[in-house]
Design a protein around this motif. Structure first.
Motif, PDB file in Angstrom:
ATOM      1  N   ILE A 163       0.926  -1.311   0.103  1.00  0.00           N
ATOM      2  CA  ILE A 163       0.297  -0.243   0.290  1.00  0.00           C
ATOM      3  C   ILE A 163       0.800   1.055  -0.204  1.00  0.00           C
ATOM      4  N   THR A 164       0.638   2.401  -0.990  1.00  0.00           N
ATOM      5  CA  THR A 164       1.165   3.038  -1.292  1.00  0.00           C
ATOM      6  C   THR A 164       0.485   4.723  -0.479  1.00  0.00           C
ATOM      7  N   GLY A 165       1.420   5.648  -0.275  1.00  0.00           N
ATOM      8  CA  GLY A 165       1.140   6.562   1.315  1.00  0.00           C
ATOM      9  C   GLY A 165       0.100   6.847   1.986  1.00  0.00           C
ATOM     10  N   CYS A 166       0.953   5.690   2.829  1.00  0.00           N
ATOM     11  CA  CYS A 166       0.534   5.151   4.562  1.00  0.00           C
ATOM     12  C   CYS A 166       0.047   6.489   5.869  1.00  0.00           C
ATOM     13  N   SER A 167       0.714   7.491   5.267  1.00  0.00           N
ATOM     14  CA  SER A 167       1.231   7.999   6.532  1.00  0.00           C
ATOM     15  C   SER A 167      -0.142   8.769   6.874  1.00  0.00           C
ATOM     16  N   SER A 168      -1.337   9.062   6.329  1.00  0.00           N
ATOM     17  CA  SER A 168      -2.871   9.501   7.106  1.00  0.00           C
ATOM     18  C   SER A 168      -3.843   9.107   6.493  1.00  0.00           C
ATOM     19  N   GLY A 169      -5.064   9.523   6.782  1.00  0.00           N
ATOM     20  CA  GLY A 169      -5.944   9.113   5.669  1.00  0.00           C
ATOM     21  C   GLY A 169      -6.443   7.401   5.433  1.00  0.00           C
ATOM     22  N   ILE A 170      -6.833   7.971   3.745  1.00  0.00           N
ATOM     23  CA  ILE A 170      -7.386   6.567   3.081  1.00  0.00           C
ATOM     24  C   ILE A 170      -5.881   5.279   3.292  1.00  0.00           C
ATOM     25  N   ARG A 172      -0.166 -16.065 -11.905  1.00  0.00           N
ATOM     26  CA  ARG A 172      -1.239 -15.563 -12.434  1.00  0.00           C
ATOM     27  C   ARG A 172      -2.781 -15.142 -11.394  1.00  0.00           C
ATOM     28  N   THR A 173      -2.615 -14.680 -10.851  1.00  0.00           N
ATOM     29  CA  THR A 173      -3.329 -14.316  -9.717  1.00  0.00           C
ATOM     30  C   THR A 173      -2.991 -12.456  -9.031  1.00  0.00           C
ATOM     31  N   GLY A 174      -3.862 -11.901  -8.916  1.00  0.00           N
ATOM     32  CA  GLY A 174      -3.473 -10.601  -7.704  1.00  0.00           C
ATOM     33  C   GLY A 174      -4.460  -9.260  -8.893  1.00  0.00           C
ATOM     34  N   THR A 175      -4.353  -8.426  -7.290  1.00  0.00           N
ATOM     35  CA  THR A 175      -5.248  -7.445  -7.940  1.00  0.00           C
ATOM     36  C   THR A 175      -4.604  -6.208  -7.967  1.00  0.00           C
ATOM     37  N   ILE A 176      -4.935  -5.148  -8.461  1.00  0.00           N
ATOM     38  CA  ILE A 176      -4.426  -3.838  -8.375  1.00  0.00           C
ATOM     39  C   ILE A 176      -5.378  -3.057  -8.247  1.00  0.00           C
ATOM     40  N   VAL A 177      -5.832  -2.240  -7.307  1.00  0.00           N
ATOM     41  CA  VAL A 177      -6.408  -1.629  -7.155  1.00  0.00           C
ATOM     42  C   VAL A 177      -5.609   0.050  -6.870  1.00  0.00           C
ATOM     43  N   ASN A 178      -5.946   0.551  -7.958  1.00  0.00           N
ATOM     44  CA  ASN A 178      -5.844   2.278  -8.242  1.00  0.00           C
ATOM     45  C   ASN A 178      -7.062   3.049  -7.564  1.00  0.00           C
ATOM     46  N   VAL A 179      -6.504   4.176  -6.347  1.00  0.00           N
ATOM     47  CA  VAL A 179      -7.379   4.560  -5.457  1.00  0.00           C
ATOM     48  C   VAL A 179      -7.573   6.601  -6.428  1.00  0.00           C
ATOM     49  N   ARG A 232      12.208  -6.258  -2.126  1.00  0.00           N
ATOM     50  CA  ARG A 232      12.163  -6.761  -0.855  1.00  0.00           C
ATOM     51  C   ARG A 232      11.115  -7.796  -0.352  1.00  0.00           C
ATOM     52  N   ILE A 233       9.592  -6.952  -0.542  1.00  0.00           N
ATOM     53  CA  ILE A 233       8.165  -8.277  -0.588  1.00  0.00           C
ATOM     54  C   ILE A 233       8.550  -9.608  -1.411  1.00  0.00           C
ATOM     55  N   ILE A 234       8.826  -9.673  -2.304  1.00  0.00           N
ATOM     56  CA  ILE A 234       9.201 -10.957  -3.162  1.00  0.00           C
ATOM     57  C   ILE A 234      10.526 -11.618  -2.439  1.00  0.00           C
ATOM     58  N   ASP A 235      11.910 -11.187  -1.516  1.00  0.00           N
ATOM     59  CA  ASP A 235      12.467 -12.129  -1.223  1.00  0.00           C
ATOM     60  C   ASP A 235      11.978 -12.295   0.510  1.00  0.00           C
ATOM     61  N   GLU A 236      11.031 -11.793   0.639  1.00  0.00           N
ATOM     62  CA  GLU A 236      10.386 -11.850   2.339  1.00  0.00           C
ATOM     63  C   GLU A 236       8.915 -12.939   1.892  1.00  0.00           C
ATOM     64  N   GLU A 237       8.320 -12.884   0.718  1.00  0.00           N
ATOM     65  CA  GLU A 237       7.322 -12.898   1.101  1.00  0.00           C
ATOM     66  C   GLU A 237       7.006 -14.110   0.063  1.00  0.00           C
ATOM     67  N   GLY A 238       7.897 -13.754  -1.004  1.00  0.00           N
ATOM     68  CA  GLY A 238       7.417 -14.579  -2.569  1.00  0.00           C
ATOM     69  C   GLY A 238       6.369 -14.029  -3.402  1.00  0.00           C
ATOM     70  N   ARG A 239       6.382 -13.034  -3.312  1.00  0.00           N
ATOM     71  CA  ARG A 239       4.453 -12.801  -4.137  1.00  0.00           C
ATOM     72  C   ARG A 239       3.944 -11.267  -3.579  1.00  0.00           C
ATOM     73  N   VAL A 240       3.389 -10.661  -4.562  1.00  0.00           N
ATOM     74  CA  VAL A 240       2.453  -9.532  -4.388  1.00  0.00           C
ATOM     75  C   VAL A 240       1.288  -9.916  -4.540  1.00  0.00           C
ATOM     76  N   ASP A 241       0.309 -10.181  -4.081  1.00  0.00           N
ATOM     77  CA  ASP A 241      -1.067 -10.477  -4.138  1.00  0.00           C
ATOM     78  C   ASP A 241      -2.043  -9.554  -4.727  1.00  0.00           C
ATOM     79  N   CYS A 242      -1.372  -8.417  -3.538  1.00  0.00           N
ATOM     80  CA  CYS A 242      -2.434  -6.980  -3.966  1.00  0.00           C
ATOM     81  C   CYS A 242      -1.871  -5.182  -3.875  1.00  0.00           C
ATOM     82  N   LEU A 243      -1.560  -4.603  -4.962  1.00  0.00           N
ATOM     83  CA  LEU A 243      -0.840  -3.737  -5.632  1.00  0.00           C
ATOM     84  C   LEU A 243      -2.268  -2.250  -4.617  1.00  0.00           C
ATOM     85  N   VAL A 244      -2.285  -1.428  -3.365  1.00  0.00           N
ATOM     86  CA  VAL A 244      -2.672  -0.746  -3.426  1.00  0.00           C
ATOM     87  C   VAL A 244      -2.299   1.161  -3.699  1.00  0.00           C
ATOM     88  N   ASN A 245      -2.962   1.256  -4.808  1.00  0.00           N
ATOM     89  CA  ASN A 245      -1.822   2.795  -5.861  1.00  0.00           C
ATOM     90  C   ASN A 245      -2.753   4.159  -4.742  1.00  0.00           C
TER      91      ASN A 245
END
Length: 277
Positions: free
Chosen positions: A7-14, A123-130, A66-79
């Motif tokens: 998740i990007t932009g996590c300093s406050s709010g949404i 062959r799976t994943g979700t990209i959420v663009n706010v 870093r995420i791929i090294d630690e988790e091996g996957r990114v299931d969801c990206l929240v822009n």
């Protein structure tokens, strides 16, 4: 296996509420912001935190690796990272337009390109663009912000069928006014403009925080947006877009009003403001 979200932009709010919603739902959360001090509380709550400037390609590559090294996957990206450059189009300098698009458009594009190869491989994943209701309906004084969100909407609508064969979903979340510090940043951007004297009536509206989407009537809480994002990430077949809040849902109808009628409405609004002032 626990699913992972960036998740990007996590300093406050949404962004911050979205990170907390995913944590409470049992996800492995990577909460990012330009200043890591702004997400320390999320780290204490159990999130993995990282500094991330979405305008910096090296930063984006580092965090995803870093995420791929630690988790091996990114299931969801929240822009989610973004801000509003308000002001009459004539008064906004080109440099500010470039800055707006660098964060609101090029940032999500950069992150999307970085995670897609990993999602395609699995062959799976979700990209959420706010996005925003401002990405569907343009209003005077918000032209540059409108332009950036219209771009996000267009990119998302093209990307969705491009990646659907790989089992990847692309979702737009479109809030109306949200009770966050978003308006404070927008006001800072307005204050930084060298104002011409041609748009006094428009500035009188833009200087009213409630009029431009602050915590006034119809504003929703960031948690409502966060829960919509989480729901979209959890669904096996999410909708292409989710307006959030009654204002957003009603404003969407404005797209079907002929442009000439919308323009007349705006001119009437400006004339009434001028009379009152």
């Amino acid at each position: 296996m626990t699913e992972t979200v960036l998740i990007t932009g996590c300093s406050s709010g949404i962004g911050q509420e979205t990170a907390r919603a995913f944590l409470q739902d049992g996800w492995e959360v990577y909460a990012t912001a330009r200043n890591p001090a702004d997400v320390e509380s999320l780290g204490e709550a159990g999130a993995n935190i990282a500094s991330l400037d979405v305008t910096d390609g090296d930063d984006v590559e580092r965090v995803v690796e870093r995420i791929i090294d630690e988790e091996g996957r990114v299931d969801c990206l929240v822009n989610n990272a973004g801000y509003a450059q308000l002001g009459p189009v004539e008064d906004v300098p080109v440099e500010s337009v470039e800055d707006q698009f660098a964060v609101n458009v090029f940032g999500p594009h950069r992150l999307t390109r970085e995670v897609l190869p990993h999602m395609r491989e699995r062959r799976t994943g979700t990209i959420v663009n706010v996005s925003s209701v401002a990405g569907r309906l343009a209003t005077p004084g918000m032209g540059i912000y409108n332009g950036s969100k219209f771009a996000v909407e267009g990119i998302s609508d093209a990307l969705r069928p491009e990646v659907s064969e790989f089992g990847i979903d692309v979702v737009l979340v479109e809030p109306g006014p949200v009770d966050t510090a978003f308006v404070e940043r927008a006001n800072d951007e307005i204050d930084g403009l060298e104002r011409s004297d041609a748009y006094d009536s428009l500035y009188s509206i833009l200087d009213d925080s409630e009029a431009i989407g602050g915590g006034g009537p119809g504003a929703v809480q960031p948690r409502e947006v966060a829960e919509t994002i989480l729901d979209a990430a959890n669904l096996t077949d999410p909708a292409d877009r989710y307006p959030v809040g009654q204002v957003a849902k009603v404003a969407m109808l404005g797209r079907f009003v002929p442009a000439r009628l919308r323009d007349k409405f705006y001119r009437l609004a400006f004339s009434l403001v001028t009379k009152v002032s």
